[in-house]
Design a protein around this motif. Structure first.
Motif, short mmCIF file in Angstrom:
data_model
loop_
_atom_site.label_atom_id
_atom_site.label_comp_id
_atom_site.label_asym_id
_atom_site.label_seq_id
_atom_site.Cartn_x
_atom_site.Cartn_y
_atom_site.Cartn_z
N THR B 120 0.65 -1.20 0.18
CA THR B 120 -0.05 -0.16 -0.12
C THR B 120 1.00 1.18 -0.02
OG1 THR B 120 -1.57 -1.15 1.39
CG2 THR B 120 -2.00 1.25 1.24
N SER B 123 2.45 1.71 -3.07
CA SER B 123 1.70 2.24 -4.14
C SER B 123 1.31 3.81 -3.83
CB SER B 123 0.21 1.66 -4.32
OG SER B 123 0.34 0.26 -4.57
N MET B 124 1.29 4.24 -2.59
CA MET B 124 1.04 5.71 -2.45
C MET B 124 2.33 6.33 -2.72
SD MET B 124 -0.69 5.28 1.51
CE MET B 124 -1.67 6.94 1.35
N LEU B 160 -6.20 4.43 -1.37
CA LEU B 160 -5.18 3.55 -0.72
C LEU B 160 -5.03 4.11 0.69
CD1 LEU B 160 -2.39 4.28 -3.58
CD2 LEU B 160 -3.36 2.06 -2.81
#
Lengths: 219, 219
Positions: B120, B123-124, B160
């Protein structure tokens, strides 16, 4: 013409002072909402922020108009540009008060802050509200003594923020993760609120003295 | 004279693009520092921020000078004022990358992010870096398609952020409070970073179209 121009600058300063007063009241009410799980206070803060936003938009339009019509230079231009920045900072202080109120709302009817941190959060709320008042005094009267006090208040806020983390990360923490996350974020909101109040004052100090206090730049 | 004035405006736009590129690289490096517990990357981000701050200060001085000398009106004045605001937003994106790097540094040699949240956070970080690139494209080319993509990217960042909190506040959380607090604050830093990127693009959209996208105001 020159007269009316300075009247316009005074009116801008007055409106900034009104905004600081509103966001000071907001952070006080948000803290009360938080510590007393008082959802009506939380809702008032959340709804009231639209008024701060409108004041800011109107103020920014006035500043643009003033620049377009009067083409200020030197100190006047710096004052206008500082006002643009201050309006953004004060609006942001209002947003942070809303964030605090939303934590109160989300945990209602529970109190979001665990008992052993309530006095710390209460002090952070008082410090924040006091700082908004002083930022208003700095804007209204170019009060450099109040600006210096804001630096001390900000140190106090940092101290409170650190002490909050000491409790939070202590091995004796008996609570779950959720209240820990809540107070970590709350701590950040109060700290940022204080940063903006200080930054506002520093911009005025810069206008008056030509330098930032303690070689600091606006946060 | 008019020519040189528009050359100055172009130079300002170029410098804003350089700043977005720098803070994009910074958030990418900070994420790598975080996920790989790589302290050299963290230190590079922290040290590199001074350069962003200097660029911003110089840019703001150029903008003040331009206003004082040329007294721009109408669209040109709005462009100059938008540039002042964008420089503040981009500088703030750099500060947020530094905050992320400091979490990596503080937990070194541990990885601050617990295993189940690394993808996560990764991805952020990617989303944030991509958004900085697009903000640069919006500034450079007044690229309204890139501005629209930024709105979608911001929705993705919010998604997210929410998914991070779902893991964090799940009853199956097996970790201590400290890593929970770390990821809660990290989530906030990435989310704010994205907000500033979107806000930057919205200011350009406003310059081009006279209105904010989706009736939104800058964050």
């Amino acid at each position: 013409m020159r007269e009316s121009y300075h009247e316009q600058l005074d009116s801008i300063s007055d409106r900034l002072v009104v905004m600081t007063s509103m966001v000071g009241t907001a952070v006080g009410a948000a803290t009360r909402a938080l510590l007393e799980a008082d959802v009506s206070f939380a809702d008032r803060v959340i709804a009231g922020d639209a008024e701060v936003d409108t004041l800011r938009t109107d103020l920014d339009e006035s500043l643009l108009e003033l620049m377009a019509r009067q083409a200020p230079v030197a100190g006047d231009l710096r004052t206008v540009v500082a006002s643009l920045r201050i309006s953004a900072e004060v609006e942001r202080m209002g947003d942070l008060a809303v964030h605090i109120a939303k934590v109160a709302r989300m945990r209602y009817p529970e109190v979001a802050v665990v008992p052993e941190l309530r006095s710390t959060i209460s002090s952070m709320g008082e410090t924040a509200e006091r700082m908004a008042g002083k930022a208003g005094a700095v804007i209204a009267n170019r009060d450099l003594a109040a600006a210096a006090e804001l630096e001390t208040d900000d140190d106090e806020m940092d101290r409170l923020h650190r002490s909050l983390f000491l409790v939070l990360l202590d091995h004796d923490w008996v609570h779950k993760v959720e209240p820990a996350v809540d107070v970590a974020l709350l701590g950040r909101y109060y700290e940022r609120y204080a940063d903006h109040a200080v930054s506002t004052a520093r911009r005025i100090v810069y206008l008056v003295t030509g330098r930032y206090p303690q070689d600091a730049t606006p946060a």
